[in-house]
Design a protein around this motif. Sequence first.
Motif, short mmCIF file in Angstrom:
data_model
loop_
_atom_site.label_atom_id
_atom_site.label_comp_id
_atom_site.label_asym_id
_atom_site.label_seq_id
_atom_site.Cartn_x
_atom_site.Cartn_y
_atom_site.Cartn_z
N LEU A 127 32.04 -49.51 12.66
CA LEU A 127 33.27 -49.33 13.54
C LEU A 127 34.26 -48.61 12.49
O LEU A 127 35.25 -47.97 12.81
CB LEU A 127 33.57 -50.22 14.25
CG LEU A 127 32.52 -50.76 15.29
CD1 LEU A 127 32.81 -51.78 16.16
CD2 LEU A 127 32.22 -49.53 16.36
N ILE A 128 34.45 -49.41 11.38
CA ILE A 128 35.70 -49.16 10.38
C ILE A 128 35.48 -49.98 9.04
O ILE A 128 34.91 -51.01 9.08
CB ILE A 128 36.97 -49.65 10.82
CG1 ILE A 128 38.24 -49.31 10.07
CG2 ILE A 128 37.27 -51.05 11.06
CD1 ILE A 128 39.66 -49.27 10.81
N ARG A 129 35.95 -49.36 8.07
CA ARG A 129 35.75 -50.16 6.76
C ARG A 129 37.31 -50.45 6.44
O ARG A 129 38.01 -49.41 6.41
CB ARG A 129 34.87 -49.48 5.84
CG ARG A 129 34.96 -49.93 4.22
CD ARG A 129 34.23 -49.43 3.35
NE ARG A 129 32.83 -50.09 3.61
CZ ARG A 129 31.57 -49.73 3.47
NH1 ARG A 129 31.52 -48.32 3.84
NH2 ARG A 129 30.28 -50.36 3.72
N ILE A 130 37.83 -51.81 5.94
CA ILE A 130 39.25 -51.79 5.64
C ILE A 130 39.24 -52.30 4.44
O ILE A 130 38.58 -53.18 3.79
CB ILE A 130 39.49 -53.07 6.81
CG1 ILE A 130 39.39 -52.68 8.18
CG2 ILE A 130 41.00 -53.28 6.51
CD1 ILE A 130 39.39 -53.90 9.21
N THR A 131 40.21 -51.84 3.49
CA THR A 131 40.35 -52.05 2.24
C THR A 131 41.91 -52.93 2.44
O THR A 131 42.46 -52.73 2.99
CB THR A 131 40.89 -50.92 1.49
OG1 THR A 131 39.79 -50.02 1.49
CG2 THR A 131 41.10 -51.32 -0.07
N CYS A 132 41.73 -54.24 1.67
CA CYS A 132 42.90 -55.17 1.78
C CYS A 132 43.45 -55.13 0.27
O CYS A 132 42.74 -55.57 -0.48
CB CYS A 132 42.15 -56.61 2.06
SG CYS A 132 41.16 -56.69 3.43
N LEU A 133 44.97 -55.00 0.26
CA LEU A 133 45.39 -54.91 -0.89
C LEU A 133 46.50 -55.72 -0.91
O LEU A 133 47.37 -56.10 0.28
CB LEU A 133 45.87 -53.55 -1.16
CG LEU A 133 45.09 -52.42 -1.28
CD1 LEU A 133 45.69 -50.93 -1.27
CD2 LEU A 133 44.05 -52.55 -2.34
N ARG A 134 46.92 -56.65 -1.76
CA ARG A 134 47.86 -57.81 -1.84
C ARG A 134 49.03 -57.10 -2.47
O ARG A 134 49.25 -56.35 -2.87
CB ARG A 134 47.44 -58.98 -2.72
CG ARG A 134 48.19 -60.26 -2.56
CD ARG A 134 48.01 -61.18 -3.22
NE ARG A 134 46.78 -62.11 -3.05
CZ ARG A 134 46.46 -62.65 -2.10
NH1 ARG A 134 47.56 -63.16 -1.22
NH2 ARG A 134 45.55 -63.20 -1.82
#
Length: 164
Positions: A127-134
């Motif tokens: 459905l979606i690929r999310i990148t998490c950046l601090r």
Amino acid sequence: MANLRKEIMNIAMEREKRRERGECVDSVDEVYEAREAMDEFFSLAELGANAYNEGSGKRVISAYRLTGELLTLFLNLPGKRAGFCIIGPERFAVFLDEVPNGILVLGQKKQPPGGTGGQILTKARQLIRITCLRSENGFIFKDNTGADIDKEDIIKHIINWVSE
């Protein structure tokens, strides 16, 4: 019954002694950016499921954490992983952490049986690929294309998809 309890306690004590002597190697628990972000998404998923159920007047959607052991055992995902699922009447979505800073969201639909009894599932799809950046203020989330996305919008879209 008492023997079973005693034997299992002995197994545990023996295993702990071996660990203390360094004979057993525990897996390394690396901390990924996505693990902390996953907690934020799960909190929003619970809030969203409760709001949907309150709005519908009945329990339609549920959110559940998936243990690392379950992910390893059934999905053959190595290491200590985090995940959760949102389940609706005909669809469900699974959020899985990805090394080092990603979250993959997969979805599946239930299909009416073709005369075999019971429902079957379609193939899972991304459905979606999310990148998490601090960042200084928490996390910045980006979608597959690199565009900034809002975590609340993601949960709204997923709950909308799951509730169809």
